[in-house]
Each structure stands twice: as structure tokens, then as C-alpha cells.
Design a protein around this motif. Sequence first.
Motif, PDB file in Angstrom:
ATOM      1  N   ASP A 348       0.808  -1.223   0.000  1.00  0.00           N
ATOM      2  CA  ASP A 348       0.000   0.000   0.000  1.00  0.00           C
ATOM      3  C   ASP A 348       0.836   1.266   0.000  1.00  0.00           C
ATOM      4  OD1 ASP A 348      -2.424  -1.010  -0.245  1.00  0.00           O
ATOM      5  OD2 ASP A 348      -3.063  -0.748   1.836  1.00  0.00           O
ATOM      6  N   SER A 349       2.056   1.151   0.480  1.00  0.00           N
ATOM      7  CA  SER A 349       2.830   2.387   0.639  1.00  0.00           C
ATOM      8  C   SER A 349       3.644   2.721  -0.612  1.00  0.00           C
ATOM      9  CB  SER A 349       3.760   2.259   1.841  1.00  0.00           C
ATOM     10  OG  SER A 349       4.665   1.209   1.597  1.00  0.00           O
ATOM     11  N   THR A 350       3.555   1.879  -1.658  1.00  0.00           N
ATOM     12  CA  THR A 350       4.289   2.183  -2.887  1.00  0.00           C
ATOM     13  C   THR A 350       3.756   3.472  -3.500  1.00  0.00           C
ATOM     14  OG1 THR A 350       4.507  -0.159  -3.302  1.00  0.00           O
ATOM     15  CG2 THR A 350       4.942   1.288  -5.148  1.00  0.00           C
ATOM     16  N   ARG A 351       4.663   4.328  -3.902  1.00  0.00           N
ATOM     17  CA  ARG A 351       4.249   5.587  -4.535  1.00  0.00           C
ATOM     18  C   ARG A 351       3.563   5.317  -5.858  1.00  0.00           C
ATOM     19  NH1 ARG A 351       3.552  10.596  -2.970  1.00  0.00           N
ATOM     20  NH2 ARG A 351       3.836  10.199  -0.788  1.00  0.00           N
ATOM     21  N   PHE A 352       2.479   6.000  -6.078  1.00  0.00           N
ATOM     22  CA  PHE A 352       1.756   5.810  -7.325  1.00  0.00           C
ATOM     23  C   PHE A 352       1.505   7.175  -7.949  1.00  0.00           C
ATOM     24  CE2 PHE A 352      -1.732   4.525 -10.075  1.00  0.00           C
ATOM     25  CZ  PHE A 352      -1.237   3.333 -10.560  1.00  0.00           C
ATOM     26  N   TYR A 353       1.610   7.228  -9.272  1.00  0.00           N
ATOM     27  CA  TYR A 353       1.466   8.510  -9.960  1.00  0.00           C
ATOM     28  C   TYR A 353       0.338   8.436 -10.982  1.00  0.00           C
ATOM     29  CZ  TYR A 353       6.196   9.087  -8.164  1.00  0.00           C
ATOM     30  OH  TYR A 353       7.283   9.158  -7.353  1.00  0.00           O
ATOM     31  N   VAL A 354      -0.413   9.482 -11.064  1.00  0.00           N
ATOM     32  CA  VAL A 354      -1.457   9.580 -12.085  1.00  0.00           C
ATOM     33  C   VAL A 354      -1.292  10.921 -12.777  1.00  0.00           C
ATOM     34  CG1 VAL A 354      -3.904   9.422 -12.563  1.00  0.00           C
ATOM     35  CG2 VAL A 354      -2.978   8.299 -10.551  1.00  0.00           C
ATOM     36  N   LEU A 355      -1.161  10.862 -14.087  1.00  0.00           N
ATOM     37  CA  LEU A 355      -0.917  12.082 -14.853  1.00  0.00           C
ATOM     38  C   LEU A 355      -2.001  12.228 -15.903  1.00  0.00           C
ATOM     39  CD1 LEU A 355       0.926  14.439 -15.834  1.00  0.00           C
ATOM     40  CD2 LEU A 355       2.211  12.753 -17.123  1.00  0.00           C
ATOM     41  N   GLY A 356      -2.701  13.338 -15.873  1.00  0.00           N
ATOM     42  CA  GLY A 356      -3.746  13.599 -16.867  1.00  0.00           C
ATOM     43  C   GLY A 356      -3.242  14.609 -17.877  1.00  0.00           C
ATOM     44  N   LEU A 357      -3.240  14.224 -19.148  1.00  0.00           N
ATOM     45  CA  LEU A 357      -2.737  15.114 -20.185  1.00  0.00           C
ATOM     46  C   LEU A 357      -3.859  15.455 -21.144  1.00  0.00           C
ATOM     47  CD1 LEU A 357       0.508  13.183 -21.106  1.00  0.00           C
ATOM     48  CD2 LEU A 357       0.404  15.338 -19.868  1.00  0.00           C
ATOM     49  N   ALA A 358      -3.843  16.674 -21.641  1.00  0.00           N
ATOM     50  CA  ALA A 358      -4.791  17.043 -22.681  1.00  0.00           C
ATOM     51  C   ALA A 358      -4.002  17.708 -23.776  1.00  0.00           C
ATOM     52  CB  ALA A 358      -5.834  17.997 -22.127  1.00  0.00           C
ATOM     53  N   SER A 359      -4.518  17.625 -24.994  1.00  0.00           N
ATOM     54  CA  SER A 359      -3.716  18.166 -26.079  1.00  0.00           C
ATOM     55  C   SER A 359      -4.214  19.537 -26.479  1.00  0.00           C
ATOM     56  CB  SER A 359      -3.793  17.246 -27.282  1.00  0.00           C
ATOM     57  OG  SER A 359      -4.992  17.506 -27.955  1.00  0.00           O
ATOM     58  N   ASN A 360      -3.276  20.339 -26.922  1.00  0.00           N
ATOM     59  CA  ASN A 360      -3.629  21.618 -27.502  1.00  0.00           C
ATOM     60  C   ASN A 360      -2.891  21.663 -28.834  1.00  0.00           C
ATOM     61  OD1 ASN A 360      -4.248  24.185 -28.097  1.00  0.00           O
ATOM     62  ND2 ASN A 360      -3.555  25.063 -26.169  1.00  0.00           N
ATOM     63  N   VAL A 361      -3.379  20.921 -29.792  1.00  0.00           N
ATOM     64  CA  VAL A 361      -2.777  20.728 -31.101  1.00  0.00           C
ATOM     65  C   VAL A 361      -1.359  20.139 -31.009  1.00  0.00           C
ATOM     66  CG1 VAL A 361      -2.441  21.675 -33.372  1.00  0.00           C
ATOM     67  CG2 VAL A 361      -4.151  22.648 -31.885  1.00  0.00           C
ATOM     68  N   SER A 362      -0.364  20.990 -30.906  1.00  0.00           N
ATOM     69  CA  SER A 362       0.975  20.412 -30.954  1.00  0.00           C
ATOM     70  C   SER A 362       1.645  20.463 -29.593  1.00  0.00           C
ATOM     71  CB  SER A 362       1.825  21.151 -31.970  1.00  0.00           C
ATOM     72  OG  SER A 362       1.911  22.488 -31.579  1.00  0.00           O
ATOM     73  N   ARG A 363       0.894  20.848 -28.595  1.00  0.00           N
ATOM     74  CA  ARG A 363       1.484  20.878 -27.263  1.00  0.00           C
ATOM     75  C   ARG A 363       0.533  20.186 -26.299  1.00  0.00           C
ATOM     76  NH1 ARG A 363       3.050  25.449 -27.399  1.00  0.00           N
ATOM     77  NH2 ARG A 363       0.966  26.243 -27.121  1.00  0.00           N
ATOM     78  N   LEU A 364       1.110  19.631 -25.250  1.00  0.00           N
ATOM     79  CA  LEU A 364       0.285  18.964 -24.258  1.00  0.00           C
ATOM     80  C   LEU A 364       0.142  19.858 -23.030  1.00  0.00           C
ATOM     81  CD1 LEU A 364       1.870  15.427 -24.406  1.00  0.00           C
ATOM     82  CD2 LEU A 364      -0.100  16.282 -25.623  1.00  0.00           C
ATOM     83  N   ALA A 365      -1.040  19.858 -22.471  1.00  0.00           N
ATOM     84  CA  ALA A 365      -1.251  20.584 -21.226  1.00  0.00           C
ATOM     85  C   ALA A 365      -1.484  19.555 -20.131  1.00  0.00           C
ATOM     86  CB  ALA A 365      -2.464  21.493 -21.341  1.00  0.00           C
ATOM     87  N   VAL A 366      -0.997  19.852 -18.964  1.00  0.00           N
ATOM     88  CA  VAL A 366      -1.182  18.940 -17.845  1.00  0.00           C
ATOM     89  C   VAL A 366      -2.500  19.272 -17.174  1.00  0.00           C
ATOM     90  CG1 VAL A 366      -0.266  18.204 -15.630  1.00  0.00           C
ATOM     91  CG2 VAL A 366       1.285  18.739 -17.492  1.00  0.00           C
ATOM     92  N   ARG A 367      -3.410  18.291 -17.114  1.00  0.00           N
ATOM     93  CA  ARG A 367      -4.696  18.529 -16.451  1.00  0.00           C
ATOM     94  C   ARG A 367      -4.558  18.294 -14.948  1.00  0.00           C
ATOM     95  NH1 ARG A 367      -6.453  21.140 -19.640  1.00  0.00           N
ATOM     96  NH2 ARG A 367      -8.007  20.744 -21.221  1.00  0.00           N
TER      97      ARG A 367
END
Lengths: 621, 222
Positions: A348-367
Motif C-alpha cells: 500500500d505504501s508504494t508511490r503511485f502517480y497519475v498524470l492527466g494530459l490534454a492536447s492543444n494541437v501540438s502541445r500537451l497541457a497537464v490537467r
Amino acid sequence: MILQALYNYYQILREDPDVEIAEPGYSAANVSFALNLSPEGELLDVIPFTSKSPDGKKERNFRRMIVPEQAKKASGIVSNFLCDTAAYVLGLSGKEAKDPKYAEKRFDAFRQYNTEILSKADSPAARAVIAFLKKYNPQKAKEHPVIARHLEDLLEGGSLIFQVQGRNVTDDPKVKRAWEEYKLGQEAVEMQCLVTGEIEPIARLHPSIKRVRGAQPTGASLVSFNERAYESYNRMKGQGLNSPVSQRVASGYGVALNYMLSEQSPNRPIFLGDTTVVYWADTADKRYASAFYIFLNPEFQQEEEDGEETKGKRKRAKEKEKQMGEVAESVRQGKAIDLAKLQEGLDDSTRFYVLGLASNVSRLAVRFFLTEPFGVFAKRIMQHYDDLQIEKEYANQPTYISPYRILVECVSPKVTRRDDEVKQSWSLLGGAFMRAILTGAPYPEGLYAAMLNRIRHDCDDEKRSVKINYIRAAYIKAHLIRKYRRQGQNPYQEALQMSLNESYSHPAYVLGRLFAVLEKAQSKAIGQNINATIKDRYFTSACASPASVFPTLLRLAHHWTTKAEYGGVSDRKIQDLLDMLDAKPFPSRLSLDEQGVFVLGYYHQRAAFYPKKGNGEETAE
Amino acid sequence: MGYGITIRVQGRYALFTRPEMKVERVSHDVITPSAARGIIEAVYWKPAIRWVIDKIHVLREIEFTNIRRNEVSDKVSVDNALQVMKGANKPLYIATTESRQQRAAMVLKDVDYVIEAHFEKVEKEWGERDTEEGHYNIVLRRLRNGQHFHQPCLGTREFPAKVTLIEDKGAIPKSPLTGKRDLGYMLYDLDFSNPRDIQPMFFRAIMEDGMIVVPKPEEVRR
């Protein structure tokens, strides 16, 4: 934080023998052909590559290979090292009508660039390629017997690589060294890297991230600077120099992110609205991510496991497969997800990461970017499902409603291309909703408003939509629970239950129930085949401004109860509910929260009319 | 060092942009030393002194939210300004309708920090009439009266900061955060020592029980 976590994951992936990923300076690409050369540089043959798609279903006309890192191509002429399209490698192109020199220019660039790097490599393979590039004449390409045979396929596109005596030139150790030296020799601006803190050569351009939904197929960058306003301290056109990230880290995080988005990865990204969600644990053990995926897509998993063909094709570690299968089985039977089983052997103590990305044509934005111990995420997701629990309309409805299903409920049924429209409608909400689930925060208000909006506007239509259904009722319940959770006291607590609460006398709830009773009285009196029931006609106004509708409805009810066979029963029920209102006049309007309570009252009451077939079966077991 | 001040900075939103994600902006987890310096400088700054941030206390859980807003893609051109100074006739404005762009940003919500800082002499600018006591008392007075040169902000101008003086260090509220958290490398400040080549400096931010000890500039500059 984001880049650092991704770079750490890259290092974990590199250690993982099951995962084939590119080293710095290399990247994976789809290669369609190999040009087989003799040691003297004669073109002997063109070998088309094929491979099977990872699910083993489709035959594809390319193979995924690790090749020297490819340049970003826009409109200009930029050639790659040893792996490029026919226009560059052979000077062949179908576009010649527009610009007669289109392919020739590209071939010249390719020849010059590759000769320059290859001349530093002292190996037979490198000499063979140089000899080929020197001798080859693109103008006579079509007359070349080997090329002529494959001309049509070559013109279709796809990348080419070289082979000498059956071995890929890109695998030749001396060629590799020449490439790495060339790659590092460039762009040698050294600054303090903001990920490692070391002073290192800085990446000017960051790697393209592919397969984020909505982004360009050639990929989009997570880090890029394209306008004056984003450039600081005279780093004009300096691109990556505006934010010093070392080349090592840049290519590393790119590889890790691309790996997670690719078909290679056993755990698919989750798509929600315009947000693409990737997730990983700080360990080589893939079960964490698999468990996370099942948590968020219980139904999807179900479909997945249903199809015998796809079963077992996913590259999950084999002994774990069974375990996950059992979990999916329990989901199908409508039982609770067995948290303990899913988390068996997981720390349970293992670090977990969740990354939400959205696109803006040629660049990604972090949600959003969330990091918590795995157990915390697991608990919050279960909390989300607990909040959603409500009595089902039909026994076969899913016990666990996936976030995607909820978002889909908020889209107008008139929309035909669902995915596209969902994406547009949920530009921010998809991400916000996911974040609310993963942080345990209240759901976004916008989603609640949209849900009520759909209830207001949809009509019952068997094929397309239902005004009030299981998912909508469940969401409303969960929304109201979570909204007031932090405040300690919930004004609507008694309505937010699995099923009907007969003693709760909040006017909104009672009116919701009353509406359900009236609807039933109408259908009993007139039958099921009515063009427009009172639900179609009056529900919206009854829900928002009861005082304007209920008197009319009660008058009509009188006719129905006298006409129906057992009208007296309905009459009594109506009377009971009216008594609960304590002779208060009908409220002239209900707030958004109260409208939700009204809907729940209606839903609960309607569910209470029918004997629980689903439960009966379950108890019979 | 006897002349340290402690201030409390609060706001509804904050955006301490990460350099690598400054186009579609993403904030650092906590206030950066350079943003903290900016806040103090909004209250009081003179060429003779240089503010140095010692400690940052984080008094609330780190919470993010997403917003979209309109930004412009251009900067006012320095070249144009110089030419206009010499008499040329050129536009000196940015037309927001033309260069407007909608951008997503991931910002911090409900922030509350306590910042401990002190100032150092800038020998080159230190005049005969400058005294450390003098500057110290001026900044205290200004903080008590809520005066400032320009509105202190939390990272970007859209997010104003409420700044209050904490007179007694013992009165620093306790942070709800516990344990050690590695926030990774974080922007420390910009190194202006070579004006032709301004370099960003980064430091490893480690938060222990809600407190970050900020290294001295000499330790960061290499």
C-alpha cells in the motif's frame, strides 16, 4: 515533479527485462522496408516488413523498431539518420507534380547528413551505405530493377532502413557509436538541469509524445516554447534553453511517457473527455497499474475478459493474470470488488502517480498530476463507488459505474459521434471529475448541473436515452453526499440512501415520490401506449417549480384513479404523501440541490414499485 | 542577521509557474524563493539592500485546480521602444484582440505561507545615511500599515496576496503537514551576475513537517 517522476520511471523501465525501450538518442519507429545492400553498396533487394498488432488480430505492414532518434519534421527539409521515408532515402515521391525537385532535394539532404555521420564510423556496414549513397541516382530510380518491382509500395509511404548482409545497419556497434557522438556533440549548451540539478548539456527540443488523444498524429511536446511571451531573458528561439532540462532526462521522460501511451504497455491509458490519463507505480511491478486500471474500468475489464479471443493476449505477467481474472469475475457477478484480493501482495505504501494530459494541437497541457501511496488511491476510488451505490433498475446493471459512463450520460443523445462530442463537451470536466475521484474531493458542480440539464431535456426513448436512469440517479446521490461530506452535516442525508426512505419528509423528496405515484396512476388508467406521459410533459417543471404543476396533476389524478381498476390504492398513496407535506403549499421553486433530491425521491419510489427480481435471484443462490 | 522579518502570505489562488511548463502552465507545489522575494520587494525595496529568503512554512495542504484564461502571445518589443525613443513612429502596444490565446493552467488553491527572510547590505549601493536599523524599521512600519509599492502577488498578477507581519516568531501557526516530502528541484532564483547570460538556479526543495529551509545563495550558485 512530473518530469522527475517520469524520468525515475524510465530508469525503472530500463532495468526491466520484459520491456524493450529505447536508449537515449534512439526511439521506436514504424519501419516498413529494409534496403538490402551488398558490401560494395549495390542495392540487392527491398524487403517489406510485416508484423502482427499487439492484440494479434491484425496484420500490419510495418514493424516497430528501435532506430536513431528522429528529428521533428515540420515543413522544411530535415533528414533522419539511417531511417527515413522513400523521399529522403531514395528520392522517390508521388508529389513530384507540384515541385519537380521535391524528392531530389530531400535525397541530397539525406545523402549529405548520413555521409557526414557515417564517415566517422569505420565499419563495413557504414562503408556500404556511403557507397550506395554515392552511386545511387534518384533520377534513374524508377528504372532500377529492384525498386521498380516495389515502386507502388514504396510510394505509399513508410520508413526505410538499411541492411548489409542481412543485418540492420542501425545495430552496427560502430555506427551506433558514431551516432551517439554526433548527437551529443551538438547543442552543447550546458546549464543546471532542473530535474537532476547537475550541470549538463541541455535539450533544445523535447521529444514528441504520441498517441495522446486529440493531438497531432506525429506527436506533441510536453515542453515547448513557441511565442515571444513564453521566452525569458533573451533566450529567443532558444526553445529548451528557457527551461534547462538535460538531454539525458528529456529523452528519458519521453521514452517513459511514450511507452505508457503505446500498445506495448500492458496498461492502457484511460481516456476521459479530452483528458488522457497515464499512471505508474514507482516499481517495476506492473500489478499496481493493472489494479488501478481495473478499479477505474470495472466494466471494461468485464468486456475484455468476456471475449474468449482477447483473453490472455494481454501481456500481463502470467501468474497475475489469473488473479486479475478472478477479480473481473466478481465484478461481473455484481459482487463487491474484492479489494483485499486485488491488493494481495501489493504494498500500500508504494508511490503511485497519475498524470492527466490534454492536447492543444501540438502541445500537451497537464490537467492534473497526483501522487500518493497506492493504498490511498485504492481507498479513494472505493469511496467513489460506495458513494454511487443505489438500487438498480435491472439486475444486469453494473454495480460499479465507470467514470466514462457517467460522463457519457451528460451528452445530448442527439449527438451521433459520441466520442468526439464527449471530448468537446468535457474539455475541463473530464479531468476535474477524475481529479475529484482520485483526491476524494466533491465532484465538479458543472457536472451536476449538466446531469440535471440532461434530465430536464431528455425524453424517454427506448433506443437512445432515458430521462432518469440508474447512472444519473447514482451520480446525483454521490454528488450530494460528497458535496456536504466535509461540512460534517448533510441537509439531505436521509434521501441519500440505497433505496426508498418512507419516513423522510423533505418536500422535495416527497414531491419526487408523489410524481412517481401519479405517473403510475396515469399508466394504470390509460395504459402504456401514451404519446406523452406526464413525465414527458411535466417532469421538468414539477422538479424546478412544483407549485405551478402539482395542482394540475392532482386534478388529473382524480380522473385516473376513478378510471383505473384498483384506483383506490393509488388514491390512498397520493393521500399519504400529501399528508407528509404537512398541509404546506407546494414550494414555488426548488434549488439545484433540492432538484436532485426530487429526482432521487422519484427514482426511489419507482424502484420500490417493482419487486426486486435481481435480489431474489441472488438470494436464491 | 538580527534583522530578519517574518510575514504571512495568503491567497485564494497562486501560480508559481514551473519553467518547463510555462506555456500551458503548471505550478510548483509551493511558493518559490524568488516569488517570496518578489512579495517582500513589493512592500519595501531599496538598491542598498537585498532580500534573502531563509525559510518557508507551508500552512495548508497542497491543492491544485485547473483554470483556463486568456493570455497574450506577444511581448512589447524592446527594439521598438528604443526606436521610438529616438523619434521613430512605431506602435508601442500589444493588441490583445490579435494576440489573445486561451491557455490551460494548473494552479494552487487556497495557499497560506509563512516566510522568514532577512536583508543583506549591497556594499556598492550602501550610502553614508543607510543604517540597518533604519531599513529594518521602515519595512516593519510598512508591513504594519499594509503599505506596498505595488500589489504583492502569488506568482502571477491575477492572484493577489494578503500580506501580514508576524511580530513574534513564536506565533507562527503550526502546519498540518507532517513527515518529509521531497519536492524535487525547484526554481531558486535567477542569477543576474552576468547580465549577458542570465541563468536560472535550482535547489532541491525538501519539506519537513511543512517547513522548507531555503539554502543561501552562495550554496546554490555554482
